[in-house]
Design a protein around this motif. Structure first.
Motif, PDB file in Angstrom:
ATOM      1  N   SER A  98       0.802  -1.220   0.000  1.00 45.04           N
ATOM      2  CA  SER A  98       0.000   0.000   0.000  1.00 45.04           C
ATOM      3  C   SER A  98       0.838   1.274   0.000  1.00 45.04           C
ATOM      4  N   GLN A  99       2.124   1.151   0.169  1.00 47.13           N
ATOM      5  CA  GLN A  99       2.963   2.351   0.128  1.00 47.13           C
ATOM      6  C   GLN A  99       2.901   2.928  -1.275  1.00 47.13           C
ATOM      7  N   ARG A 100       2.675   4.224  -1.355  1.00 47.77           N
ATOM      8  CA  ARG A 100       2.459   4.873  -2.647  1.00 47.77           C
ATOM      9  C   ARG A 100       3.539   4.516  -3.657  1.00 47.77           C
ATOM     10  N   TRP A 101       3.140   4.117  -4.837  1.00 46.78           N
ATOM     11  CA  TRP A 101       3.935   3.759  -6.010  1.00 46.78           C
ATOM     12  C   TRP A 101       4.463   2.325  -5.981  1.00 46.78           C
ATOM     13  N   ASN A 102       4.551   1.678  -4.828  1.00 46.89           N
ATOM     14  CA  ASN A 102       5.131   0.332  -4.786  1.00 46.89           C
ATOM     15  C   ASN A 102       4.396  -0.656  -5.690  1.00 46.89           C
ATOM     16  N   GLY A 103       3.077  -0.684  -5.605  1.00 47.55           N
ATOM     17  CA  GLY A 103       2.311  -1.609  -6.432  1.00 47.55           C
ATOM     18  C   GLY A 103       2.513  -1.356  -7.915  1.00 47.55           C
ATOM     19  N   LEU A 104       2.563  -0.087  -8.294  1.00 45.70           N
ATOM     20  CA  LEU A 104       2.752   0.247  -9.709  1.00 45.70           C
ATOM     21  C   LEU A 104       4.173  -0.071 -10.185  1.00 45.70           C
ATOM     22  N   ILE A 105       5.139   0.111  -9.315  1.00 45.18           N
ATOM     23  CA  ILE A 105       6.524  -0.253  -9.660  1.00 45.18           C
ATOM     24  C   ILE A 105       6.612  -1.760  -9.874  1.00 45.18           C
ATOM     25  N   ILE A 106       6.025  -2.516  -8.972  1.00 42.32           N
ATOM     26  CA  ILE A 106       6.032  -3.978  -9.102  1.00 42.32           C
ATOM     27  C   ILE A 106       5.318  -4.378 -10.387  1.00 42.32           C
ATOM     28  N   TYR A 107       4.171  -3.765 -10.650  1.00 39.70           N
ATOM     29  CA  TYR A 107       3.406  -4.046 -11.870  1.00 39.70           C
ATOM     30  C   TYR A 107       4.269  -3.800 -13.106  1.00 39.70           C
ATOM     31  N   ARG A 108       4.982  -2.702 -13.115  1.00 37.77           N
ATOM     32  CA  ARG A 108       5.849  -2.356 -14.257  1.00 37.77           C
ATOM     33  C   ARG A 108       6.974  -3.390 -14.416  1.00 37.77           C
ATOM     34  N   LEU A 109       7.563  -3.823 -13.310  1.00 35.73           N
ATOM     35  CA  LEU A 109       8.691  -4.760 -13.366  1.00 35.73           C
ATOM     36  C   LEU A 109       8.255  -6.201 -13.678  1.00 35.73           C
ATOM     37  N   ASN A 139      13.205   4.293 -17.516  1.00 31.20           N
ATOM     38  CA  ASN A 139      11.994   3.682 -18.073  1.00 31.20           C
ATOM     39  C   ASN A 139      10.885   3.602 -17.034  1.00 31.20           C
ATOM     40  N   ILE A 140      11.262   3.276 -15.814  1.00 29.45           N
ATOM     41  CA  ILE A 140      10.268   3.215 -14.733  1.00 29.45           C
ATOM     42  C   ILE A 140       9.746   4.617 -14.463  1.00 29.45           C
ATOM     43  N   GLN A 141      10.644   5.578 -14.372  1.00 28.62           N
ATOM     44  CA  GLN A 141      10.256   6.948 -14.054  1.00 28.62           C
ATOM     45  C   GLN A 141       9.351   7.538 -15.142  1.00 28.62           C
ATOM     46  N   SER A 142       9.621   7.224 -16.392  1.00 23.49           N
ATOM     47  CA  SER A 142       8.807   7.787 -17.474  1.00 23.49           C
ATOM     48  C   SER A 142       7.390   7.207 -17.490  1.00 23.49           C
ATOM     49  N   ALA A 143       7.188   6.080 -16.829  1.00 28.07           N
ATOM     50  CA  ALA A 143       5.869   5.456 -16.802  1.00 28.07           C
ATOM     51  C   ALA A 143       4.938   6.075 -15.759  1.00 28.07           C
ATOM     52  N   PHE A 144       5.494   6.778 -14.780  1.00 28.97           N
ATOM     53  CA  PHE A 144       4.696   7.315 -13.683  1.00 28.97           C
ATOM     54  C   PHE A 144       5.028   8.781 -13.429  1.00 28.97           C
TER      55      PHE A 144
END
Length: 129
Positions: A18-29, A38-43
């Motif tokens: 639930s920590q902000r951005w963690n779920g989306l980072i995991i989703y991207r990876l 590449n990660i930074q440009s996605a969010f």
């Protein structure tokens, strides 16, 4: 001090996800190793905050950082086995979101753009189980 009735492991897992951005980072990876840019440009996240989140996920054993001795130095982030184990969880959240969450009404500057292909992959993972 208030005693928690939740299992400490479940509570810690929810804190991490639930920590902000963690779920989306995991989703991207989940799609494979990614360079920081590449990660930074996605969010819409600052480099400082993204770096902090990646370090936290690395400390938790969810992400591993690879440094390649090239010129210029190449750094990639990748999910560990522990991180890949979250794939079914992420796919379930995607499936639930597809069914129950309406499209958010944001200005164009605030919208997080994920490709239809990314959404379809996550949904396919949900249906496969």
């Amino acid at each position: 001090m208030k005693n928690s009735t939740l299992c400490p492991r479940f509570e810690r897992g929810m804190q991490i996800l639930s920590q902000r951005w963690n779920g989306l980072i995991i989703y991207r990876l989940l799609s494979g190793p990614q360079r920081f840019c590449n990660i930074q440009s996605a969010f819409p996240v600052s480099g400082r905050l993204l770096s902090e989140r990646l370090k936290d996920l690395e400390k938790e054993g969810i992400v591993v950082r690879h440094v390649y001795a090239e010129t210029p130095v190449r750094i990639e982030y990748e999910l560990t086995e522990k991180g890949h184990a979250l794939q079914s969880t992420i796919a379930c959240i995607q499936g639930w979101s597809d069914e129950w969450i309406n499209e958010p009404q944001h200005s164009e500057d605030e919208v997080l753009h994920l490709s239809d292909e990314d959404c379809e992959k996550a949904a396919a993972g949900t249906k496969a189980e």
